[in-house]
Write a protein that holds these residues in place. Structure first.
Motif, PDB file in Angstrom:
ATOM      1  N   MET A 136       0.812  -1.210   0.000  1.00  0.00           N
ATOM      2  CA  MET A 136       0.000   0.000   0.000  1.00  0.00           C
ATOM      3  C   MET A 136       0.852   1.270   0.000  1.00  0.00           C
ATOM      4  N   ARG A 137       2.026   1.205   0.587  1.00  0.00           N
ATOM      5  CA  ARG A 137       2.926   2.359   0.491  1.00  0.00           C
ATOM      6  C   ARG A 137       3.296   2.615  -0.966  1.00  0.00           C
ATOM      7  N   LYS A 138       3.473   1.549  -1.709  1.00  0.00           N
ATOM      8  CA  LYS A 138       3.810   1.686  -3.129  1.00  0.00           C
ATOM      9  C   LYS A 138       2.676   2.358  -3.893  1.00  0.00           C
ATOM     10  N   PHE A 139       1.438   1.945  -3.606  1.00  0.00           N
ATOM     11  CA  PHE A 139       0.305   2.556  -4.297  1.00  0.00           C
ATOM     12  C   PHE A 139       0.197   4.038  -3.959  1.00  0.00           C
ATOM     13  N   ILE A 140       0.296   4.361  -2.680  1.00  0.00           N
ATOM     14  CA  ILE A 140       0.117   5.754  -2.251  1.00  0.00           C
ATOM     15  C   ILE A 140       1.230   6.646  -2.798  1.00  0.00           C
ATOM     16  N   THR A 141       2.475   6.199  -2.689  1.00  0.00           N
ATOM     17  CA  THR A 141       3.586   7.055  -3.107  1.00  0.00           C
ATOM     18  C   THR A 141       3.695   7.179  -4.625  1.00  0.00           C
ATOM     19  N   GLU A 142       3.308   6.131  -5.371  1.00  0.00           N
ATOM     20  CA  GLU A 142       3.532   6.137  -6.815  1.00  0.00           C
ATOM     21  C   GLU A 142       2.278   6.415  -7.640  1.00  0.00           C
ATOM     22  N   LYS A 143       1.091   6.108  -7.102  1.00  0.00           N
ATOM     23  CA  LYS A 143      -0.104   6.151  -7.936  1.00  0.00           C
ATOM     24  C   LYS A 143      -1.148   7.165  -7.496  1.00  0.00           C
ATOM     25  N   LEU A 144      -1.087   7.646  -6.268  1.00  0.00           N
ATOM     26  CA  LEU A 144      -2.091   8.597  -5.813  1.00  0.00           C
ATOM     27  C   LEU A 144      -1.827   9.964  -6.416  1.00  0.00           C
TER      28      LEU A 144
END
Length: 709
Positions: A136-144
């Protein structure tokens, strides 16, 4: 039910609010379980259409779609193509990360994606905690995107670990980092250990000692998802997505005769799907394990567990188990559990128009798919042929008159049950329906343009004194003689509890010259209220009663404990020479002694303007003689320091007691070219290791003078 997403609780809280005069507090909040007026005026269907390469098809028209309800063609009365860009957070070139804005505005209507992340701690093994955090850190940092809103909900964790809707990556990452998996060990592992302990003990039997706990956990997760889906239905006109991060429901619902909770879990699953489809909510299920065979659980399971020789007459090996049952205690049993978990994720996703991402380590592609589905889609709406509140489920099928494409949409919806429930409104309440709806909305409401800023200062212990500024654009206001403007704000803490607020009417009896000034420059109101240290969401609404125009803003506010730590800084109050022309209702008595004009929220200044700032630095080590160095700098986008002002304060000013140094300075912008800049106020103590504290404000200089937003 203990709701984990707390903005829903504001509905009831506001329903009983009473409009008060300045300085008074509203009554305490009502019950925690909100009620919404749910009425099916039309049916909304989000449709994602892709070609054979999986690319979104953008050139379809209304005539290309056919919608069927219960196999009967429906007339599409509304049709929209939604194509949302992914906006990047603005950051100075010299900064590694974006600097969070200290203002919020609804000047631009919300046009981003909206996600609720549900972290299913009841169905994630403790060993896999870091997997969830990492994914989820990956989604938030890269995709949000900067234009997106996200909320984080823990199914069973502490309520304060969840996060209301925000675009702040810092707050979202903090919520994710508190996640901890607490799933029970797989039933196969429990049974396997029992088997090893009872070899040679006829009649012992093997059972799952925590089967009832597994059933309870399954129901708790499904109930939480259903509550969120029901609440999410209040958002209309855009795709609503739940990112369900889970290893899947671990309960054998296929064994209806031997598993006591199987039928109940099946019913709860159906109820959840009904709620999600009724609210037009899609569930995207994400298994954080990626490609898994459940072989990392810390116990070695043989493909054929050890055992005795099977009895020729009964076929039993030991403990009343057959050879087939013994085999099921090994890897075969784990593989069957994995299948059941994945089936649960597939069912929730496919029945709600989402996708289940399982058995894949390619999370980059997974997240690209989620963002794509939530960025580009068609919204179709039709009036239902049977709008009765009878609770019946109706099947939906969407077709496209073009060969070679795939359409993904929800498969149906359920009519609501019973009579419409009106919210319990206090008869003394004077909040308009528009204001209540805006305060209850999970999204900022555009219409009446407002800009909000807030700064926390040390108050009467243990609370802080919060300055709240609300600025309105003059051309949005009617400004007739005697017109009233209703301003309301409420603070909800990390646990979802109401902590303070106010609502009051401002009567606009304006002189002609003041009306002209407001039309050109806007107007500002300032308020003070007390809050204990903590993390809050401020919900601010402005409502012009004559025109019924309304606007709202959601503001994330961190209130420090100014008594903790050797050195702590207040918020920064900022004003400028150009902003002094904006009329201010009720100037702040404390700041007008230290600033030449009322504080403002504008962060765009004309060339040659002059800034003035005020902050307080609280020194909690004043008992030891020392000095504190305070420095203000302005750094250009490329990293060049264009302004620096330095000051030194002595602890003797505090007379040995903990207290604050009031600090103000002027910052001339003359000679600075149009562009992006960062104002930084930093304090450093010369005591011990030299603790520091700082605040940063990002602003922009433009060639033309800007009107107050």
């Amino acid at each position: 039910m203990n709701r984990r997403i707390h903005v829903a609780g504001v509905a009831v809280l506001l329903a009983g609010a009473v409009v008060l005069t300045a300085g008074q507090n509203p009554p305490p909040p009502g019950p925690d379980s909100p009620t919404f007026k749910v009425q099916v005026d039309y049916v909304e269907v989000d449709a994602v259409v892709t070609d054979q390469q999986g690319r979104f098809v953008r050139d379809l028209k209304k005539e290309d779609f056919q919608v069927f309800e219960d196999r009967k063609a429906q007339t599409v009365s509304a049709f929209t193509l939604v194509d949302i860009p992914v906006e990047r957070f603005e950051r100075p070139l010299f900064a590694a990360q974006p600097i969070e804005p200290d203002i919020r505005t609804n000047a631009r209507p919300f046009d981003g994606r909206i996600y609720i992340v549900v972290l299913d701690d009841l169905h994630v093994q403790p060993l896999h905690t870091q997997m969830v955090r990492r994914v989820m850190r990956k989604f938030i940092t890269e995709k949000l995107g900067a234009n997106d809103l996200m909320a984080v909900v823990h199914v069973q964790g502490k309520s304060e670990n969840s996060q209301e809707f925000t675009s702040s990556k810092r707050l979202l990452l903090a919520a994710v980092d508190t996640f901890f998996g607490r799933a029970e060990r797989p039933a196969t592992v429990e049974a396997y250990e029992q088997y090893l302990a009872t070899i040679g003990m006829p009649g012992a039997g093997i059972s799952d000692p925590i089967e009832r706990k597994r059933g309870f956990d399954a129901r708790a997760t499904l109930d939480e998802l259903q509550a969120i889906a029901d609440w999410f239905g209040s958002v209309r006109g855009r795709k609503k997505t739940i990112l369900f991060v889970s290893e899947g429901i671990e309960y054998d619902i296929e064994d209806m005769f031997n598993k006591i909770d199987a039928s109940m879990i099946v019913d709860r699953t159906r109820d959840l799907i009904r709620s999600a489809t009724k609210s037009n909510v899609s569930i995207y299920a994400i298994d954080p394990r990626g490609l898994s065979d459940m072989g990392d659980l810390g116990i070695e399971l043989n493909s054929a567990p050890p055992g005795g020789v099977a009895d020729e007459a009964t076929g039993q090996v030991t403990g009343g188990l057959t050879e087939q049952q013994v085999q099921s205690l090994g890897l075969r049993g784990l593989q069957n559990e994995l299948r059941l978990q994945h089936n649960s994720l597939r069912t929730l996703a496919e029945e709600t128009g989402g996708v289940a991402f399982i058995n894949s380590n390619n999370f980059a592609a997974t997240f690209d798919r989620i963002v794509q589905d939530n960025s580009s889609y068609y919204v179709l709406a039709y009036y239902p042929p049977n709008p009765k509140r009878d609770g019946k489920f109706h099947n939906i099928q969407v077709r496209v008159n073009r060969p070679g494409v795939t359409v993904r949409a929800r498969r149906g919806y359920a009519n609501p049950n019973g009579k419409v429930k009106e919210p319990a409104v206090n008869p003394a309440s004077r909040l308009t329906a528009e204001a209540r709806a805006a305060l209850d909305s999970p999204l900022p409401v555009s219409g009446l343009t407002i800009q909000v800023f807030a700064a926390a200062f040390k108050g009467t212990a243990p609370k802080a004194s919060v300055l709240l500024g609300v600025e309105m654009r003059g051309r949005d206001l009617q400004l007739g003689a005697g017109d009233k403007l209703q301003l309301s704000f409420y603070a909800v803490d990390a646990k979802g509890k109401y902590q303070g607020g106010n609502s009051e009417n401002v009567t606009l009896n304006l002189r002609p010259e003041t009306r002209t000034t407001i039309q050109g420059s806007g107007m500002r109101t300032l308020s003070r209220f007390d809050l204990p240290p903590g993390r809050y969401q401020l919900r601010v609404v402005a409502n012009e009663l004559a025109t019924r125009a309304v606007g709202s803003v959601l503001y994330d506010l961190d209130v420090p404990d100014f008594t903790k730590g050797p050195l702590v800084m207040s918020g920064v109050a900022l004003t400028s020479a150009a902003s002094s022309r904006v009329p201010t209702v009720r100037p702040d008595d404390e700041l007008k002694q230290v600033l030449p004009a009322p504080p403002m929220g504008n962060r765009v200044f004309p060339v040659g303007d002059e800034l003035f700032l005020f902050a307080e630095i609280y020194d909690n080590a004043a008992g030891s003689p020392h000095k504190v160095d305070i420095k203000t700098t302005v750094t250009a986008d490329e990293g060049n320091e264009l302004f620096k002002s330095e000051d030194t304060r002595d602890s003797s000013e505090l007379q040995g007691k903990s207290g604050g140094y009031g600090y103000s300075t002027r910052v001339p912008l003359a000679g600075m070219s149009p562009g992006l800049y960062v104002l930084k106020v930093e304090a450093r103590s010369r005591l011990g290791q030299g603790p520091t504290t700082n605040r940063q404000v990002q602003f922009r200089i433009e060639a033309a003078s800007q009107e107050a937003k």
